[in-house]
Design a protein around this motif. Structure first.
Motif, PDB file in Angstrom:
ATOM      1  N   ALA A  90       0.770  -1.193  -0.068  1.00  0.00           N
ATOM      2  CA  ALA A  90       0.043   0.012  -0.063  1.00  0.00           C
ATOM      3  C   ALA A  90       0.964   1.481   0.049  1.00  0.00           C
ATOM      4  O   ALA A  90       2.038   1.312   0.266  1.00  0.00           O
ATOM      5  N   ALA A  91       0.367   2.284  -0.622  1.00  0.00           N
ATOM      6  CA  ALA A  91       1.289   3.573  -0.576  1.00  0.00           C
ATOM      7  C   ALA A  91       1.726   3.979   0.658  1.00  0.00           C
ATOM      8  O   ALA A  91       2.877   4.534   0.703  1.00  0.00           O
ATOM      9  N   GLU A  92       1.037   3.786   1.827  1.00  0.00           N
ATOM     10  CA  GLU A  92       1.639   4.146   3.055  1.00  0.00           C
ATOM     11  C   GLU A  92       2.592   3.137   3.675  1.00  0.00           C
ATOM     12  O   GLU A  92       3.595   3.373   4.407  1.00  0.00           O
ATOM     13  N   GLU A  93       2.868   1.959   2.955  1.00  0.00           N
ATOM     14  CA  GLU A  93       3.659   0.910   3.390  1.00  0.00           C
ATOM     15  C   GLU A  93       4.949   1.056   2.887  1.00  0.00           C
ATOM     16  O   GLU A  93       5.978   0.401   3.411  1.00  0.00           O
ATOM     17  N   ALA A 144      -0.692  -2.118  -5.190  1.00  0.00           N
ATOM     18  CA  ALA A 144       0.487  -1.735  -6.079  1.00  0.00           C
ATOM     19  C   ALA A 144       0.544  -0.226  -6.547  1.00  0.00           C
ATOM     20  O   ALA A 144       1.146  -0.044  -7.808  1.00  0.00           O
ATOM     21  N   SER A 145       0.161   0.525  -6.083  1.00  0.00           N
ATOM     22  CA  SER A 145       0.149   2.052  -6.388  1.00  0.00           C
ATOM     23  C   SER A 145       1.227   2.738  -6.977  1.00  0.00           C
ATOM     24  O   SER A 145       1.301   3.348  -8.076  1.00  0.00           O
ATOM     25  N   ILE A 146       2.573   2.348  -6.394  1.00  0.00           N
ATOM     26  CA  ILE A 146       3.703   3.002  -6.898  1.00  0.00           C
ATOM     27  C   ILE A 146       4.176   2.298  -8.084  1.00  0.00           C
ATOM     28  O   ILE A 146       4.701   3.024  -8.948  1.00  0.00           O
ATOM     29  N   PRO A 202      -8.163  -5.021   0.661  1.00  0.00           N
ATOM     30  CA  PRO A 202      -7.566  -5.361  -0.885  1.00  0.00           C
ATOM     31  C   PRO A 202      -6.099  -5.336  -0.901  1.00  0.00           C
ATOM     32  O   PRO A 202      -5.409  -5.859  -1.821  1.00  0.00           O
ATOM     33  N   ALA A 203      -5.398  -4.240  -0.128  1.00  0.00           N
ATOM     34  CA  ALA A 203      -4.164  -3.995  -0.458  1.00  0.00           C
ATOM     35  C   ALA A 203      -3.261  -5.161  -0.119  1.00  0.00           C
ATOM     36  O   ALA A 203      -2.052  -5.302  -0.431  1.00  0.00           O
ATOM     37  N   ALA A 204      -3.739  -5.669   0.990  1.00  0.00           N
ATOM     38  CA  ALA A 204      -2.940  -7.142   1.490  1.00  0.00           C
ATOM     39  C   ALA A 204      -2.810  -7.963   0.574  1.00  0.00           C
ATOM     40  O   ALA A 204      -2.089  -8.965   0.831  1.00  0.00           O
ATOM     41  N   PHE A 205      -3.602  -8.088  -0.645  1.00  0.00           N
ATOM     42  CA  PHE A 205      -3.568  -9.274  -1.535  1.00  0.00           C
ATOM     43  C   PHE A 205      -2.330  -9.540  -2.111  1.00  0.00           C
ATOM     44  O   PHE A 205      -1.943 -10.809  -2.278  1.00  0.00           O
ATOM     45  N   VAL A 206      -1.593  -8.364  -2.630  1.00  0.00           N
ATOM     46  CA  VAL A 206      -0.350  -8.846  -3.138  1.00  0.00           C
ATOM     47  C   VAL A 206       0.877  -9.161  -2.398  1.00  0.00           C
ATOM     48  O   VAL A 206       1.893  -9.745  -2.697  1.00  0.00           O
TER      49      VAL A 206
END
Length: 263
Positions: A90-93, A144-146, A202-206
């Motif tokens: 995620a973008a924050e991670e 995968a935003s970045i 949803p962001a944890a999927f990756v």
């Protein structure tokens, strides 16, 4: 016989493409970041293989290596901008340093490789530019935003470039593979520091790409062969989508975008 310039041939698609091309008798100029990672190709193919050491985040070095390849080999028919990696989270991670390195590698590295090759391609009267993008260049998924930022940037750059260089006989192709069994999901994939706030979102999927729990369907050898074959197609196809998962993801994203626009 063609002469190819390919960045990032130590592993993944770049390595597969270089191996197939050399085996069929083409000349390949390849670049690697790690010294020794392509010595086996040099030993096996001799003068048929030209090796350069390059980290595409070093912008002056990009031009130096591209210039050297054209100077030593003469005409280069196809330039493949392949070097890159995936940054997931995620973008924050992800850290500021990770964001910068992802953009420097995937986006600016690709742009500078192309910019360095263009004067040579124009001078020789044409050629082909192939950019390795991804399903992530046309569709976006949480976590995968970045990575998406880097690939969507590449897509916009290359699509506009296609119109700029067509008058010079230079064709442009974007390659958008889905998942493939390469080092992408192993050593070359990087992630942020997981935050508990994103667990079960949803962001944890990756995260499954990093721990190996997500099955990767595509055959890198078949994909590489398709990319190589695209260089023979006239006019150059602007896009080559590889894999059922990529086709499904791209078409769903485009249909959803059109529906949103029409609404």
């Amino acid at each position: 016989m063609k002469t190819w310039f390919i960045t990032g041939i130590s592993s993944g698609f770049g390595r597969e493409m270089a191996s197939q091309l050399l085996e069929r008798g083409d000349r390949v100029a390849g670049t690697v970041r790690r010294a020794g990672s392509a010595d086996d190709l040099r030993e096996k193919y001799g003068d048929q293989f030209w090796l350069g050491h390059l980290d595409v985040t070093d912008q002056p070095k990009v031009r130096e290596v591209v210039d050297a390849a054209f100077a030593e080999l003469g005409r280069i028919d196809v330039v493949v901008s392949n070097a890159g990696y995936g940054l997931f989270g995620a973008a924050e991670e992800v850290s500021d340093e990770q964001v910068r390195h992802q953009i420097d590698t995937n986006l600016l590295g690709s742009i500078q490789t192309v910019r360095a090759a263009l004067p040579h391609l124009r001078a020789q009267g044409g050629g082909r530019l192939i950019q390795l993008s991804s399903v992530a260049g046309l569709a976006a998924f949480p976590g995968a935003s970045i990575y998406h930022a880097s690939k969507w940037g590449v897509e916009g750059f290359m699509e506009a470039l296609a119109g700029e260089v067509a008058p010079f006989g230079i064709g442009v192709t974007l390659v958008e593979p889905g998942g493939a069994r390469t080092e992408f999901a192993g050593g070359s994939l990087r992630g942020g520091t997981p935050m508990s706030a994103y667990d079960n979102t949803p962001a944890a999927f990756v995260r499954g790409l990093q721990d190996g729990s997500i099955e990767i369907p595509g055959d890198p050898a078949e994909y590489a062969a398709r990319v190589i074959g695209s260089a023979e197609v006239e006019p150059a196809p602007l896009r080559v989508v590889l894999g059922e998962d990529s086709y499904a993801g791209v078409t769903a994203a485009l249909r959803a975008r059109l529906a949103q626009l029409e609404a």
